[in-house]
Design a protein around this motif. Structure first.
Motif, PDB file in Angstrom:
ATOM      1  N   GLY A   9      -2.923  14.106  -5.258  1.00  0.00           N
ATOM      2  CA  GLY A   9      -2.895  13.143  -4.829  1.00  0.00           C
ATOM      3  C   GLY A   9      -3.574  13.348  -3.164  1.00  0.00           C
TER       4      GLY A   9
ATOM      5  N   SER B 271       5.578   8.471  -8.763  1.00  0.00           N
ATOM      6  CA  SER B 271       4.019   8.289  -8.150  1.00  0.00           C
ATOM      7  C   SER B 271       4.206   7.517  -6.979  1.00  0.00           C
ATOM      8  CB  SER B 271       3.300   7.348  -9.371  1.00  0.00           C
ATOM      9  OG  SER B 271       1.980   6.760  -8.879  1.00  0.00           O
TER      10      SER B 271
ATOM     11  N   LYS C   4       2.061   6.487  -3.333  1.00  0.00           N
ATOM     12  CA  LYS C   4       0.919   6.212  -2.585  1.00  0.00           C
ATOM     13  C   LYS C   4       0.798   5.805  -1.171  1.00  0.00           C
ATOM     14  CE  LYS C   4      -1.442   4.304  -6.814  1.00  0.00           C
ATOM     15  NZ  LYS C   4      -2.073   3.310  -7.378  1.00  0.00           N
TER      16      LYS C   4
ATOM     17  N   LYS D  70       3.775   9.280   0.233  1.00  0.00           N
ATOM     18  CA  LYS D  70       3.331  10.286  -0.622  1.00  0.00           C
ATOM     19  C   LYS D  70       3.086  11.733   0.521  1.00  0.00           C
ATOM     20  CE  LYS D  70      -1.676  10.128  -0.535  1.00  0.00           C
ATOM     21  NZ  LYS D  70      -2.901   9.994  -1.265  1.00  0.00           N
TER      22      LYS D  70
ATOM     23  N   GLU E  79       0.791  -1.215   0.080  1.00  0.00           N
ATOM     24  CA  GLU E  79       0.073  -0.155   0.060  1.00  0.00           C
ATOM     25  C   GLU E  79       0.915   1.324   0.017  1.00  0.00           C
ATOM     26  OE1 GLU E  79      -3.850  -0.996   2.591  1.00  0.00           O
ATOM     27  OE2 GLU E  79      -2.205  -1.251   3.639  1.00  0.00           O
TER      28      GLU E  79
ATOM     29  N   LYS F  25      -6.420   7.543   0.086  1.00  0.00           N
ATOM     30  CA  LYS F  25      -5.240   7.196   0.507  1.00  0.00           C
ATOM     31  C   LYS F  25      -4.752   6.360  -0.675  1.00  0.00           C
ATOM     32  CE  LYS F  25      -3.580   3.343   3.579  1.00  0.00           C
ATOM     33  NZ  LYS F  25      -4.138   2.625   4.555  1.00  0.00           N
ATOM     34  N   GLU F  26      -5.863   6.059  -1.563  1.00  0.00           N
ATOM     35  CA  GLU F  26      -5.066   5.307  -2.845  1.00  0.00           C
ATOM     36  C   GLU F  26      -4.875   6.216  -3.979  1.00  0.00           C
ATOM     37  OE1 GLU F  26      -7.985   4.628  -1.303  1.00  0.00           O
ATOM     38  OE2 GLU F  26      -7.494   2.982  -0.072  1.00  0.00           O
ATOM     39  N   ASP F  27      -5.456   7.409  -3.817  1.00  0.00           N
ATOM     40  CA  ASP F  27      -5.054   8.643  -4.758  1.00  0.00           C
ATOM     41  C   ASP F  27      -3.468   8.841  -4.766  1.00  0.00           C
ATOM     42  OD1 ASP F  27      -5.546  10.471  -6.609  1.00  0.00           O
ATOM     43  OD2 ASP F  27      -6.310  12.199  -5.169  1.00  0.00           O
ATOM     44  N   SER F  28      -2.772   8.712  -5.916  1.00  0.00           N
ATOM     45  CA  SER F  28      -1.383   8.943  -5.842  1.00  0.00           C
ATOM     46  C   SER F  28      -0.971  10.228  -6.244  1.00  0.00           C
ATOM     47  CB  SER F  28      -0.821   8.100  -7.030  1.00  0.00           C
ATOM     48  OG  SER F  28      -1.436   8.460  -8.335  1.00  0.00           O
TER      49      SER F  28
END
Length: 727
Positions: free
Chosen positions: A583, A496, A498, A502, A471, A587-590
């Motif tokens: 992002g 990128s 995540k 990030k 993750e 949470k998954e938005d990069s």
């Protein structure tokens, strides 16, 4: 170390500096010197160290720390005297202490209270034959802004440096005052023959204090009397081994240490107002905080409260398939409405372009503390009949929640009991639901049970969730194009990030203009200059603001350029970068950005009619363990499990082929993590895929050599080369 300690000693804000020393000041300085260095000094003639430490770089003969809290008249006074006597045994230690850096205190005024800060430093060198050379600090120090430095001349192996620093703060007319918490290890990077600690207080000073990890317990050595209310507490330690304080280590979790905080309350009325875990009386030293005390302190603190008019208007325009979706979208709305909506205003104000806050109407809501946010958000949950809990945790470097001692070490999290629980921590511009601080993950915490979405009626122990290395991922793609004459390389890098990886990147790279205007568009709010109705003023402000934005963007690009150049340790040219996604919505938005630049031919070497490319140097920022680090004895504490995915693409120059790429293959994996790499030729490109990953946020020392295995594999890869062979 001494120079590092002094560099952090004291910074005074809003200062009116006194540059000339008064007679009274000189007399006080002499008084402090005589207090530390006098004929009764038990360490005056101590010069020898234990035989087992003869091969150390240096040894502290004594470290003596004294804290004093008292109340002259209507004021309260804090003093600290730290005295170190250290013997230098090799050239590295001599070099370390040849120049001492420190900062001084000042006199400054704060609101209605006069606050006086004083700092004195004393330094002397003792030669092996007993000769003492006192350094005239006032004459020999050289100033550089707030910092001062003193050169210690003719320092040699075998010399002893004996120094002290004294800090004093007097605050006038305070009825309730909480001093900053102190949290320190007993040990240092050099061994200590004798460590002495004392804490002196009198009436109306309340103490929270405990020692940990085998440190001696605090003892009361002086009891108050009718005439003298002084109380003295102390502990001593002998033959304290050094610690290297390596990377990935939480000293307070493992090393002998002490924590304390002092609170002054002039009377019982102010004791009740103290927002702290205060002892029952001044004669009791508080050593721990129970679940019940946490419950009692926070039982009424988080009652839902807030004007939800804006939120209700936002919800009227929306439909949601689940409460989980609603909670997340309202969080993002609140993050903008009461935070990022005002960022431009603060920039305008700080830059003296305009005073902007009157443009937002009377009493605009701006969240700047956790409690206000929690109360507001729970008011929304209450109105929408969504159950929740309030979690009380502490970050891993503080130790376990069961050892909690000070309120300042608490972190708050909302657990919203929707279809899938949603965890929300106090927001900044990048915060997202279900992404709590990595230093809270997988820790024990207390949860305050809320009944009827209003009353806190119970407290329980829970385990906070944790993330996985998959993750928390970063992906870096680097494409190299070599100039036809091999005079340089053009590089394109894309990134990128995540999960937890990030967060730091966003804070390091993003500026407010990289997200504020997106938020304004998303929530249909006005940028600040659109709020200015007077056209003449608007044009004036736009011109000044455009100049400011250009300056900030130039600085942003220069900062990132310098960071990239530092990673490669090379000069880079023709630099540009672009943010692709910020992002900030999940949470998954990069978080994604790319950069382009050129370098010279530093990575290219001629080999007859062929060329050697140092391809391994493209894998930047790898850890090169020293022999000392490989022999580590401490356990390993990392922020979070994580994975790094790299792809290196080399556009093969026309008329050349690649040789040696088969040596770029590696595969080291075990229970702690791994490093893998493989290379292939795809058309006219060499493609190298690499992954490095850490499976956990903690490893016992027994697993250290397993980590060393993949860390060394990654480091060795940076030495890899390929041959570009003329066809």
């Amino acid at each position: 170390m001494f120079k590092n300690i002094l560099a952090l000693t004291f910074f005074a804000l809003f200062s009116i500096t006194i540059t000339a020393q008064s007679k009274k000041d000189l007399e006080k300085q002499e008084e402090i010197k005589n207090l530390v260095w006098n004929d009764e000094d038990p360490y005056k003639n101590v010069m020898d160290i234990p035989e087992n430490w003869k091969n150390e770089s240096a040894v502290f003969l004594v470290k003596n720390i004294k804290y004093i809290y008292n109340r002259p008249g209507n004021s309260i006074e804090y003093s600290k005297i730290e005295r170190d006597r250290i013997k230098l045994l090799d050239q590295a230690a001599v070099t370390e202490y040849s120049e001492l850096k420190y900062t001084e205190g000042n006199v400054f005024y704060r609101e209605m209270s006069r606050v006086t800060n004083t700092f004195y430093l004393g330094v002397k060198v003792i030669k092996p034959n007993g000769e003492e050379i006192e350094i005239d600090v006032n004459q020999e120090s050289v100033s550089n802004n707030d910092e001062k430095k003193i050169a210690i001349p003719s320092l040699e192996k075998g010399d002893i440096i004996d120094y002290y620093f004294y800090t004093n703060t007097i605050v006038g007319e305070n009825d309730l005052y909480q001093y900053k918490a102190v949290e320190n290890t007993i040990g240092d990077t050099y061994p200590i023959v004798k460590f002495e600690f004392s804490l002196e207080t009198e009436d109306d000073f309340f103490i929270n204090f405990n020692t940990y990890n085998g440190a001696p317990k605090l003892q009361q050595t002086v009891l108050p009397t009718k005439k003298d209310k002084k109380r003295v507490y102390s502990f001593n330690a002998e033959n304290v081994e050094r610690n290297d304080f390596p990377r990935w280590f939480f000293p307070l979790v493992e090393l002998p240490s002490y924590k304390f905080q002092v609170l002054f309350a002039r009377s019982g009325k102010y004791e009740k107002k103290a927002y702290a875990f205060i002892p029952e009386d001044v004669n009791t030293v508080k050593t721990n905080v129970s679940k019940e005390e946490i419950f009692n302190l926070y039982e009424d603190k988080f009652r839902p409260y807030g004007d939800l008019g804006d939120v209700e208007r936002f919800l009227k325009k929306k439909t949601f398939s689940t409460n989980e979706e609603k909670v997340k979208e309202v969080f993002y709305y609140i993050r903008h409405a009461y935070y990022t909506n005002y960022v431009e205003a603060f920039v305008m104000d700080e830059s003296n372009i305009m005073y902007p806050f009157e443009l937002y109407g009377k009493n605009p809501i701006i969240f700047n503390n956790e409690v206000d946010f929690v109360r507001f958000f729970t008011a929304f949950l209450k109105d929408n009949k969504i159950d929740y809990e309030i979690i009380i945790g502490t970050k891993r470097y503080n130790g376990a929640i069961k050892d909690l001692l000070m309120e300042g070490n608490i972190s708050f999290i909302l657990k919203v009991n929707t279809e899938k629980p949603v965890y929300i921590e106090y927001f900044d511009p990048y915060a997202t639901p279900n992404q709590i601080s990595p230093l809270l993950e997988n820790t024990d915490a207390y949860t305050l049970k809320v009944v009827d979405r209003k009353h806190i009626e119970d407290i329980e122990t829970i385990k906070l969730p944790s993330s996985t290395y998959k993750e928390n991922s970063s992906t870096e793609k680097t494409e190299l194009t070599i100039a036809p004459d091999f005079s340089g390389i053009s590089i394109n890098r894309s990134f990128s990030y995540k999960g937890q990886t990030k967060i730091d990147e966003q804070k390091n790279i993003l500026m407010y203009y990289d997200y504020v205007y997106e938020d304004h568009a998303k929530y249909e709010t006005e940028p600040i200059l659109d709020r200015v109705r007077n056209k003449k003023d608007q044009e004036k402000y736009k011109k000044e603001y455009a100049a400011l934005l250009k300056k900030l963007k130039d600085k942003q690009q220069q900062t990132i350029k310098e960071r990239t150049a530092g990673e490669y340790n090379l000069k880079i040219e023709d630099y540009s970068f672009k943010i692709l996604k910020n992002g900030r919505f999940g949470k998954e938005d990069s978080f994604e950005y790319e950069e382009e630049f050129t370098i010279g031919n530093d990575l290219i070497k001629t080999a007859g009619k062929n060329y050697i490319l140092d391809i391994g140097k493209i894998l930047v920022s790898q850890i090169d363990l020293s022999t000392k680090e490989k022999g580590r004895t401490n356990n390993i504490y990392m922020s979070y499990p994580r994975s790094f995915n790299y792809q290196i693409i080399v556009n093969i120059p026309d008329g050349y082929s690649v040789s040696g790429h088969e040596n770029l293959t590696s595969n080291i994996e075990n229970e702690t993590g791994g490093f893998t790499s493989k290379a292939s030729i795809e058309g006219n490109k060499l493609v190298v895929d690499i992954q490095k990953f850490y499976k956990h946020n903690y490893e016992p020392n027994s697993n250290w050599q397993k980590m060393v295995a993949f860390l060394e594999a990654a480091s060795q890869f940076t030495q890899s080369k390929i041959l570009l062979k003329k066809e």
